[in-house]
Structures are given as structure tokens and as C-alpha cells.
Design an enzyme around this catalytic site. Structure first.
Site, PDB file in Angstrom:
ATOM      1  N   MET A 105      -4.095  -6.668  -7.456  1.00 24.43           N
ATOM      2  CA  MET A 105      -3.610  -7.836  -9.096  1.00 24.43           C
ATOM      3  C   MET A 105      -4.736  -9.296  -9.011  1.00 24.43           C
ATOM      4  O   MET A 105      -4.458 -10.066  -9.085  1.00 24.43           O
ATOM      5  CB  MET A 105      -2.771  -8.847  -7.852  1.00 24.43           C
ATOM      6  CG  MET A 105      -1.457  -8.152  -7.408  1.00 24.43           C
ATOM      7  SD  MET A 105      -0.655  -6.884  -9.041  1.00 24.43           S
ATOM      8  CE  MET A 105       0.691  -6.079  -8.505  1.00 24.43           C
ATOM      9  N   LYS A 106      -5.796  -8.339  -9.137  1.00 22.10           N
ATOM     10  CA  LYS A 106      -7.134  -9.474  -9.609  1.00 22.10           C
ATOM     11  C   LYS A 106      -7.549  -8.429 -11.162  1.00 22.10           C
ATOM     12  O   LYS A 106      -7.817  -7.956 -10.772  1.00 22.10           O
ATOM     13  CB  LYS A 106      -7.695  -9.426  -8.796  1.00 22.10           C
ATOM     14  CG  LYS A 106      -7.612 -10.290  -7.480  1.00 22.10           C
ATOM     15  CD  LYS A 106      -8.166 -12.060  -7.977  1.00 22.10           C
ATOM     16  CE  LYS A 106      -7.599 -12.842  -6.565  1.00 22.10           C
ATOM     17  NZ  LYS A 106      -6.410 -13.836  -7.019  1.00 22.10           N
ATOM     18  N   ILE A 107      -8.567  -9.241 -11.676  1.00 15.85           N
ATOM     19  CA  ILE A 107      -8.845  -8.662 -13.254  1.00 15.85           C
ATOM     20  C   ILE A 107     -10.259  -8.146 -12.038  1.00 15.85           C
ATOM     21  O   ILE A 107     -10.682  -9.136 -11.500  1.00 15.85           O
ATOM     22  CB  ILE A 107      -8.916  -9.581 -13.845  1.00 15.85           C
ATOM     23  CG1 ILE A 107      -7.632  -9.944 -14.181  1.00 15.85           C
ATOM     24  CG2 ILE A 107      -9.993  -9.148 -15.481  1.00 15.85           C
ATOM     25  CD1 ILE A 107      -7.430 -11.148 -15.165  1.00 15.85           C
TER      26      ILE A 107
ATOM     27  N   GLY B  69       0.791  -1.158  -0.163  1.00 16.28           N
ATOM     28  CA  GLY B  69       0.021  -0.113   0.186  1.00 16.28           C
ATOM     29  C   GLY B  69       0.929   1.330  -0.346  1.00 16.28           C
ATOM     30  O   GLY B  69       0.405   2.715   0.376  1.00 16.28           O
TER      31      GLY B  69
ATOM     32  N   HIS C 184      -0.280   0.959 -13.373  1.00 17.00           N
ATOM     33  CA  HIS C 184       0.807   0.213 -13.532  1.00 17.00           C
ATOM     34  C   HIS C 184       2.377   0.497 -13.446  1.00 17.00           C
ATOM     35  O   HIS C 184       3.110   1.541 -14.107  1.00 17.00           O
ATOM     36  CB  HIS C 184       0.311  -0.693 -14.798  1.00 17.00           C
ATOM     37  CG  HIS C 184       1.084  -1.298 -15.788  1.00 17.00           C
ATOM     38  ND1 HIS C 184       0.687  -2.816 -14.945  1.00 17.00           N
ATOM     39  CD2 HIS C 184       1.869  -1.752 -16.332  1.00 17.00           C
ATOM     40  CE1 HIS C 184       1.210  -3.469 -15.494  1.00 17.00           C
ATOM     41  NE2 HIS C 184       2.177  -3.101 -16.097  1.00 17.00           N
TER      42      HIS C 184
ATOM     43  N   ASN D 271       1.137   3.546  -2.849  1.00 22.19           N
ATOM     44  CA  ASN D 271       0.979   4.272  -2.812  1.00 22.19           C
ATOM     45  C   ASN D 271      -0.096   4.863  -1.797  1.00 22.19           C
ATOM     46  O   ASN D 271      -0.788   5.776  -2.521  1.00 22.19           O
ATOM     47  CB  ASN D 271      -0.216   3.625  -4.704  1.00 22.19           C
ATOM     48  CG  ASN D 271       1.361   3.400  -5.466  1.00 22.19           C
ATOM     49  OD1 ASN D 271       1.449   5.116  -6.360  1.00 22.19           O
ATOM     50  ND2 ASN D 271       1.895   2.597  -5.679  1.00 22.19           N
TER      51      ASN D 271
ATOM     52  N   ASN E 215      -6.730   3.029 -12.240  1.00 23.32           N
ATOM     53  CA  ASN E 215      -4.687   1.290 -12.823  1.00 23.32           C
ATOM     54  C   ASN E 215      -3.564   2.505 -12.852  1.00 23.32           C
ATOM     55  O   ASN E 215      -3.756   3.566 -13.459  1.00 23.32           O
ATOM     56  CB  ASN E 215      -4.939   0.856 -13.114  1.00 23.32           C
ATOM     57  CG  ASN E 215      -4.259  -0.915 -12.820  1.00 23.32           C
ATOM     58  OD1 ASN E 215      -3.683  -0.858 -11.231  1.00 23.32           O
ATOM     59  ND2 ASN E 215      -3.485  -1.465 -13.947  1.00 23.32           N
TER      60      ASN E 215
HETATM   61  C1  GAR Z   1       2.421  -0.859  -7.585  1.00 19.93           C
HETATM   62  O1  GAR Z   1       4.024  -0.601  -8.417  1.00 19.93           O
HETATM   63  C2  GAR Z   1       2.107  -1.027  -8.537  1.00 19.93           C
HETATM   64  O2  GAR Z   1       3.033  -0.231  -9.739  1.00 19.93           O
HETATM   65  C3  GAR Z   1       1.871  -2.698  -9.109  1.00 19.93           C
HETATM   66  O3  GAR Z   1       1.574  -3.146  -7.914  1.00 19.93           O
HETATM   67  C4  GAR Z   1       2.637  -2.466  -6.971  1.00 19.93           C
HETATM   68  C5  GAR Z   1       1.750  -1.771  -6.044  1.00 19.93           C
HETATM   69  O4  GAR Z   1       2.438  -1.217  -4.438  1.00 19.93           O
HETATM   70  N1  GAR Z   1       0.935  -2.598  -9.860  1.00 19.93           N
HETATM   71  C6  GAR Z   1       1.095  -3.817 -11.143  1.00 19.93           C
HETATM   72  O5  GAR Z   1       1.592  -4.186 -11.535  1.00 19.93           O
HETATM   73  C7  GAR Z   1      -0.843  -3.481 -11.491  1.00 19.93           C
HETATM   74  N2  GAR Z   1      -0.779  -4.281 -13.003  1.00 19.93           N
HETATM   75  P1  GAR Z   1       2.165  -0.732  -3.016  1.00 19.93           P
HETATM   76  O6  GAR Z   1       1.136  -1.897  -2.431  1.00 19.93           O
HETATM   77  O7  GAR Z   1       3.094  -0.395  -2.712  1.00 19.93           O
HETATM   78  O8  GAR Z   1       0.975   1.030  -3.772  1.00 19.93           O
END
Ligand code: GAR
Length: 358
Positions: free
Chosen positions: A260-262, A179, A279, A181, A277
Site C-alpha cells: 500500500m505504498k507508491i 498476505g 489490484h 496472495n 502489481n
Molecule cells: C489484495 O486484494 C490486493 O488486490 C490489494 O490488497 C489486497 C492484499 O491482500 N491491493 C491493492 O488494493 C493495491 N492497489 P493479501 O494481503 O491477502 O494478499
């Protein structure tokens, strides 16, 4: 017992002043809007009262407060402001005046002292009022104001605490990981750089750090069982529950932060055009898992991150913003991902702010 009166008749006020003068008592006059009374007002009025033997407060009528302070003011009507002032020990009489200037009250009352708040100087008083004060022989006293106390400050505080929060746009955050972000979004909200409220945080992973972050702030943190579906998939029941929870929390914008789910079915339908989202690649390059590793394996010169609308496909959907990160010699998957995440933390809040028109 103190005689505390709201006076509408200036002649009556003048007669009262004359009776006091016979006893050798001095009347102090001050004027203002006195909307949303605060400690600065109270202290000021006490000091004004101490300049003589009785204090008259002339309160601006509603129309003149509007003209001075703008639409939406006063918060309280002249009658209410007068009633509140009358209840203060320092105040002996309150009169409401409906002209732009307090000249008429000065001429009629003929106060021995005139007090004004420290944002004025004798020179910056209105010419007409100053002339009237000189004419009646009033001593002019400028009193200092209490720092940081004003009706405007009070209104600003109300806009960012409870009262205002009700009107902040509500975000629903979905994540499967630590988390970081979400933590960055909280930081921007706390710094006043993003005007939004995180209403609910949902995860498919029971012990995900993102849920703890929400709990620490007293925000609804919900684990939704993906129901043993294979990696990447959510059961129909899970989809429904997530949709219902977001709706119940009044979410306006769904923010996927490492979810990480569709996303599909009713959840996608309900929030199409209201779900974004992030990425960790420069889409359309390197969709799917471990995007930063894919960039290293591909021998790319640069990597980055992308915020996009969520659509049917995986990591597809219209791009809303990107940040570039150079790939350095000796970069490992960890060092590169860490630098990409630093950019994610800036980019995500910026795009959210833009979507919310801030
Ligand atoms: C982030 O780096 C995000 O870009 C990626 O998961 C991480 C979550 O980090 N998302 C994907 O790869 C989606 N396809 P966080 O839990 O520290 O925010």
C-alpha cells in the site's frame, strides 16, 4: 577377502569363468548403465548374485549411455561407474563394453546365467542378445525392480530440491497486509505448478501477516520503516533500502501483493519491466483504495482483479491479465472482496508463470 576387479580384457574374464566352472561354480552376467547408483540397483545386483556363484556386471560405455538416455547422460563416467560397482559386495567383476549390444561379452564370457531387470521380458530382449544367450546355453532370469527407484527419478528429485532451487527464478514480494496472495503463490510452488523461489518478503508494516508467512518458511522477512512519511509514501531512505534488499537477494521479478505504498524513484527505475502489481478491480476502473467498495458504490454489474506492470502512476501500467467476478444481489464489501480475492489467488500465479515463460 573378496577379489573385486575392473576387467578390460574379455579373454582374461573368460579364463576366470573357466576356472570357476571347473569348481562347479556358475557365473551370472548382467548389464546396464548404472549411473547414479540407488537402492534399486543394489537390491537388483544382490538378487542377481544369488542366482549363481559370481556376478559380472557389464557397464555401458559413455557413448552408448548417451545414445540410450540422451544428452547430459551419463552423469558419471564409465570409469567412475565401474569403480563404484566394484566396491559392492555382490559384484565380482566389472567390464565396460562400448558396443550398442552386450552380445560380444556374452559370447566371450559364456555365462551360465543372464539376469535382466523387470522392465524386460524374455521376449523383449534384443534378438541378437537372446540368440547369443541361447547359443552359450545361458539361463535367462528376469528380476523385479524396486518401485520408484531409478536414476531418472533421482535426477527429477534433484531438479526440485536444493540443487535445482539455485536455478529457479527468484521472486521478491512486497506487501502490507495478511498476505493471502503470497500464501497462494506458495501453494502453487508447493504443488509444482509454479517453478519459482520466493527469495525475500518485504513489508512497510512491522506486524503484517505477510512477514509471518515468510518467516514460517524460513524466507527472509524484512520490515522497512517507511520513515513516518504520510500515507502512501515511502521516504527516499526506505526506497533505497528496499531496492538494495531486493538486489542483494538476487530478485528477478518483484511481486507487489497488497503493497500500500507508491513505488517510485530508484526502486521503479531498477525494476521497470520486472515489477508487477495486483489490484482488486477491472482496471482502468476504480484505481486506488477499496476498489471493490468503489464498484459497489458505482452500482457495477461486475468487479474483478487485474495484474499489471508497475509504472509511474497509481494502479496504471500495461495490463497483463484480468479475472471477472459478478456482483451478486446482497453483496457486501466483505463478500465481494472475498470472491475477488479467490480469483486473485489463481490469476496472480498464472501471470507470474507466464512471465517466467512456464
Ligand atoms: C489484495 O486484494 C490486493 O488486490 C490489494 O490488497 C489486497 C492484499 O491482500 N491491493 C491493492 O488494493 C493495491 N492497489 P493479501 O494481503 O491477502 O494478499
Amino acid at each position: 577377502m573378496k577379489e573385486n576387479n575392473y576387467v578390460s580384457d574379455l579373454a582374461e574374464l573368460a579364463a576366470w569363468r573357466d576356472a570357476l566352472a571347473v569348481e562347479g561354480k556358475r557365473v551370472v552376467l548382467t548389464n546396464g548403465c548404472f549411473d547414479l547408483l540407488h537402492a534399486g540397483h543394489v537390491r537388483y545386483l544382490k538378487e542377481a548374485r544369488a542366482l549363481g556363484d559370481a556376478l559380472v556386471v557389464a557397464v555401458n560405455a559413455d557413448a552408448s549411455v548417451r545414445a540410450l538416455k540422451g544428452e547430459g547422460r551419463p552423469v558419471h563416467s564409465a570409469e567412475d561407474r565401474a569403480e563404484i560397482l566394484c566396491a559392492l559386495r555382490a559384484v565380482d567383476r566389472v567390464v565396460v563394453f562400448d558396443q550398442a549390444r552386450v552380445t560380444g561379452v556374452i559370447e566371450e564370457l559364456r555365462p551360465q546365467v543372464y539376469a535382466k531387470g523387470g522392465d524386460y521380458t524374455v521376449e523383449s530382449l534384443n534378438d541378437e542378445e537372446r540368440a547369443a544367450l541361447q547359443e552359450v546355453g545361458a539361463e535367462i532370469c528376469i528380476l523385479s525392480l524396486l518401485e520408484g527407484r531409478s536414476t531418472s527419478e533421482t535426477l527429477k528429485k534433484l531438479a526440485v530440491t536444493d540443487g535445482g532451487a539455485a536455478s529457479l527464478p527468484k521472486l521478491g514480494v512486497l506487501g502490507s497486509g495478511k498476505g493471502s496472495n503470497l500464501a497462494a503463490i506458495f501453494e502453487k510452488i508447493d504443488a509444482g505448478e509454479l517453478q519459482a523461489e520466493v527469495a525475500v518478503v518485504i513489508s512497510d508494516v512491522p506486524d503484517a501477516g505477510i512477514l509471518d508467512l515468510a518467516r514460517e518458511r524460513g524466507i527472509q522477512a524484512i520490515w522497512i520503516d517507511p520513515c513516518g512519511e504520510k500515507r502512501g509514501r515511502l521516504s527516499d531512505a526506505a526506497i533505497k533500502e528496499i531496492t538494495d534488499r531486493l538486489r542483494a537477494a538476487g530478485v528477478e521479478l518483484v511481486v507487489l501483493a497488497g503493497f500500500m505504498k507508491i513505488v517510485r524513484g530508484g526502486l521503479l527505475q531498477q525494476y521497470t519491466g520486472r515489477m508487477i502489481n495486483i489490484h482488486p478491480s477491472l482496471l482502468p476502473k476504480h484505481k486506488g483504495l477499496g476498489a471493490w467498495k468503489q464498484a459497489l458504490v458505482a452500482g457495477d454489474q461486475e468487479a474483478g482483479c487485474t495484474v499489471h506492470w508497475v509504472s509511474e502512476g497509481v494502479d496504471t501500467g500495461e495490463i497483463l491479465g484480468q479475472a471477472r467476478v459478478p456482483i451478486l444481489e446482497g453483496d457486501t464489501a466483505e463478500t465481494l472482496h472475498a470472491r475477488i480475492q479467490k480469483q486473485e489467488h489463481q490469476l496472480y500465479a498464472r501471470v507470474i508463470g507466464e512471465l517466467l515463460d512456464q
